[in-house]
Design an enzyme around this catalytic site. Structure first.
Site, short mmCIF file in Angstrom:
data_model
loop_
_atom_site.label_atom_id
_atom_site.label_comp_id
_atom_site.label_asym_id
_atom_site.label_seq_id
_atom_site.Cartn_x
_atom_site.Cartn_y
_atom_site.Cartn_z
N CYS A 73 -8.97 21.02 31.73
CA CYS A 73 -10.22 19.91 31.18
C CYS A 73 -11.20 20.69 30.76
O CYS A 73 -11.93 21.81 31.47
CB CYS A 73 -10.70 19.06 32.18
SG CYS A 73 -12.19 18.49 32.22
N GLU A 74 -11.79 20.69 29.54
CA GLU A 74 -12.50 21.74 28.87
C GLU A 74 -14.17 21.38 29.65
O GLU A 74 -15.23 22.19 29.44
CB GLU A 74 -12.88 21.80 27.26
CG GLU A 74 -13.30 20.32 26.75
CD GLU A 74 -13.20 20.50 25.28
OE1 GLU A 74 -12.70 21.46 24.59
OE2 GLU A 74 -13.93 19.83 24.52
N HIS A 75 -14.40 20.24 30.17
CA HIS A 75 -15.74 20.07 30.64
C HIS A 75 -16.05 20.54 32.10
O HIS A 75 -16.95 20.82 32.54
CB HIS A 75 -15.57 18.28 30.74
CG HIS A 75 -15.66 17.70 29.41
ND1 HIS A 75 -15.03 16.56 29.19
CD2 HIS A 75 -16.38 18.04 28.18
CE1 HIS A 75 -14.97 16.14 27.94
NE2 HIS A 75 -15.66 17.07 27.44
N HIS A 76 -14.68 20.81 32.73
CA HIS A 76 -14.81 21.32 34.44
C HIS A 76 -14.11 22.24 34.71
O HIS A 76 -14.24 23.00 35.74
CB HIS A 76 -14.49 20.06 35.23
CG HIS A 76 -15.50 18.87 34.97
ND1 HIS A 76 -14.83 17.87 34.37
CD2 HIS A 76 -16.47 18.61 35.37
CE1 HIS A 76 -15.98 16.91 34.37
NE2 HIS A 76 -16.88 17.26 35.05
N GLN A 114 -7.74 15.45 26.78
CA GLN A 114 -6.53 14.64 26.91
C GLN A 114 -6.43 13.89 25.48
O GLN A 114 -5.27 14.06 24.91
CB GLN A 114 -6.45 13.57 27.94
CG GLN A 114 -4.90 12.88 27.82
CD GLN A 114 -5.15 11.96 29.19
OE1 GLN A 114 -5.80 11.92 29.84
NE2 GLN A 114 -4.17 10.96 29.13
N HIS A 142 -6.23 13.68 36.31
CA HIS A 142 -7.22 14.62 36.23
C HIS A 142 -7.94 15.21 37.37
O HIS A 142 -8.53 14.48 38.05
CB HIS A 142 -8.65 14.10 35.11
CG HIS A 142 -8.02 13.97 33.91
ND1 HIS A 142 -8.39 14.82 32.92
CD2 HIS A 142 -7.14 13.08 33.12
CE1 HIS A 142 -8.03 14.35 31.46
NE2 HIS A 142 -7.10 13.29 31.85
N CYS A 144 -10.47 16.78 37.84
CA CYS A 144 -11.95 16.92 37.89
C CYS A 144 -12.41 15.29 38.37
O CYS A 144 -13.36 15.38 38.92
CB CYS A 144 -12.48 17.03 36.59
SG CYS A 144 -11.89 16.07 35.04
ZN LIG Z 1 -13.04 16.95 33.49
#
Ligand SMILES: [Zn+2]
Length: 187
Positions: A73-76, A114, A142, A144
């Site tokens: 996941c590119e956010h976390h 995703q 996920h 995250c």
């Molecule tokens: Zn994430």
């Protein structure tokens, strides 16, 4: 700064002692792991597709389902992972079945969301094969969400991209969804 040094700093920032016996080698392990799990950046998907497309008259749905993948996941920067399902209806061109998991890995092994990964896989097949239809369904857990308690444990996020007959023809789409055992799809 080298990845190893960054990880050493990260360990200190979270209150760890990077000289502690158990984690002395962690920075180098983590650095080589990141190289592995992001190797998709180095794959030339267009070239991979080009070398494996061939002419064929087969004109029924081709489905590869339950393909395991692992992405980040590119956010976390924590994993999301699950199963990918890819179907297409050829229009004169087919691709070797073993190439489909490699295309999925090429897009999964990099920072992702995703929804984008689902689109990228579908679009790459659309471009290379110009098929009558292409459908991609991705199921994901996920970490995250699970680790931060945002979603109930065991919840699975499903995304889909449908082009051509999978988009316009209920019969083709339903056959695909039935074969992969999915009844409700969130687009
Ligand atoms: Zn994430």
């Amino acid at each position: 700064m080298e990845t190893e040094e960054l990880i050493r700093e990260l360990l200190m920032n979270i209150g760890e002692d990077p000289e502690r016996a158990g984690i002395q080698k962690t920075p180098s392990r983590v650095a080589s792991m990141w190289e592995y799990i992001t190797q998709g950046y180095k794959v030339d998907v267009e070239a991979l597709l080009k070398e494996s497309v061939c002419d064929d008259e087969y004109n029924q749905m081709i489905l590869v389902k339950d393909i395991d993948y692992y992405s980040i996941c590119e956010h976390h920067l924590v994993p999301f992972f699950g199963k990918a399902h890819v179907a297409y209806i050829p229009d004169g061109k087919i691709i070797g079945l073993s190439k489909i998991p490699r295309i999925i890995d090429a897009y999964a092994r990099r920072l992702q969301i995703q929804e984008r990964m689902t689109n990228q896989i579908a679009e790459s097949l659309e471009r290379a094969l110009k098929p009558k239809g292409v459908g991609v369904v991705i199921e994901a857990r996920h970490l995250c969400m699970h680790m931060r308690g945002i979603e109930k444990q065991n919840s699975v996020v499903t995304t889909s991209t449908m082009f051509g007959e999978f988009h316009s023809e209920d019969q083709a789409r339903n056959e695909f969804l039935q074969l992969i055992g999915i009844l409700n799809i969130h687009r």
